[in-house]
Motif scaffolding. Structure first.
Motif, mmCIF file in Angstrom:
data_model
loop_
_atom_site.group_PDB
_atom_site.id
_atom_site.type_symbol
_atom_site.label_atom_id
_atom_site.label_comp_id
_atom_site.label_asym_id
_atom_site.label_seq_id
_atom_site.Cartn_x
_atom_site.Cartn_y
_atom_site.Cartn_z
ATOM 1 N N GLY A 67 2.157 7.399 -6.419
ATOM 2 C CA GLY A 67 1.312 8.577 -6.649
ATOM 3 C C GLY A 67 2.042 9.881 -6.356
ATOM 4 O O GLY A 67 1.964 10.835 -7.136
ATOM 5 N N TYR A 68 2.769 9.928 -5.233
ATOM 6 C CA TYR A 68 3.527 11.133 -4.897
ATOM 7 C C TYR A 68 4.611 11.417 -5.934
ATOM 8 O O TYR A 68 4.801 12.564 -6.358
ATOM 9 C CB TYR A 68 4.191 10.999 -3.521
ATOM 10 C CG TYR A 68 3.253 11.050 -2.349
ATOM 11 C CD1 TYR A 68 2.266 12.021 -2.248
ATOM 12 C CD2 TYR A 68 3.366 10.122 -1.323
ATOM 13 C CE1 TYR A 68 1.416 12.067 -1.166
ATOM 14 C CE2 TYR A 68 2.516 10.166 -0.227
ATOM 15 C CZ TYR A 68 1.543 11.135 -0.154
ATOM 16 O OH TYR A 68 0.696 11.180 0.927
ATOM 17 N N GLU A 124 8.097 7.710 1.627
ATOM 18 C CA GLU A 124 7.113 6.621 1.574
ATOM 19 C C GLU A 124 7.716 5.384 0.915
ATOM 20 O O GLU A 124 7.519 4.261 1.381
ATOM 21 C CB GLU A 124 5.871 7.074 0.805
ATOM 22 C CG GLU A 124 4.727 6.108 0.844
ATOM 23 C CD GLU A 124 4.003 6.085 2.173
ATOM 24 O OE1 GLU A 124 3.561 4.985 2.577
ATOM 25 O OE2 GLU A 124 3.880 7.138 2.801
ATOM 26 N N THR A 175 2.243 1.917 -3.403
ATOM 27 C CA THR A 175 1.222 2.531 -4.255
ATOM 28 C C THR A 175 1.124 4.033 -3.989
ATOM 29 O O THR A 175 1.049 4.836 -4.925
ATOM 30 C CB THR A 175 -0.144 1.859 -4.015
ATOM 31 O OG1 THR A 175 -0.016 0.468 -4.257
ATOM 32 C CG2 THR A 175 -1.216 2.445 -4.905
ATOM 33 N N GLN A 176 1.146 4.415 -2.714
ATOM 34 C CA GLN A 176 1.103 5.837 -2.371
ATOM 35 C C GLN A 176 2.364 6.554 -2.836
ATOM 36 O O GLN A 176 2.301 7.680 -3.328
ATOM 37 C CB GLN A 176 0.924 6.018 -0.871
ATOM 38 C CG GLN A 176 -0.438 5.615 -0.382
ATOM 39 C CD GLN A 176 -0.566 5.714 1.129
ATOM 40 O OE1 GLN A 176 0.426 5.782 1.848
ATOM 41 N NE2 GLN A 176 -1.794 5.712 1.614
ATOM 42 N N THR A 187 0.837 -1.202 0.000
ATOM 43 C CA THR A 187 0.000 0.000 0.000
ATOM 44 C C THR A 187 0.871 1.250 0.000
ATOM 45 O O THR A 187 0.585 2.217 -0.714
ATOM 46 C CB THR A 187 -0.932 -0.004 1.227
ATOM 47 O OG1 THR A 187 -1.730 -1.175 1.195
ATOM 48 C CG2 THR A 187 -1.822 1.221 1.254
#
Length: 101
Positions: free
Chosen positions: A30-31, A55, A26-27, A23
């Motif tokens: 995105g960042y 992250e 995945t974040q 997870t």
């Protein structure tokens, strides 16, 4: 994740750590995607890049060393939840003050 924990109850901490790491990846994606978009358009991308790298690093740590990294992640999650709660509280208070005027 619940199905994975149900079938591997003895290794639940390992399953949780792996899903948590995935997870986080995945974040991080995105960042980093947002940072690259902003960089291409000449906008300020530093914070998105920093969040993405942090992250990504934390996610890789929890995936490759789940038993030693989960404790740190729980602590960071608690701190993050406290800050998010404070920010949410002040945002709602400000919104409420604007509506009462």
């Amino acid at each position: 994740m619940g199905v994975g924990i149900f079938f591997a109850q003895e290794d639940a901490l390992f399953i949780i750590a792996i899903f948590w790491g995935l997870t986080g990846l995945t974040q991080a994606t995105g960042y980093l995607n947002t940072a690259l978009f902003k960089m291409a358009h000449g906008k300020n991308f530093f914070w998105d890049l920093l969040k993405g790298l942090i992250e990504f690093s934390l996610s890789m740590a929890v995936i490759f060393n789940p038993f030693n990294s989960v404790e740190h992640h729980v602590l960071l999650l608690g701190i993050d939840m406290i800050f998010e709660g404070i920010i949410s509280f002040f945002a709602r208070a400000e919104k409420s003050a604007e509506q009462s005027d």
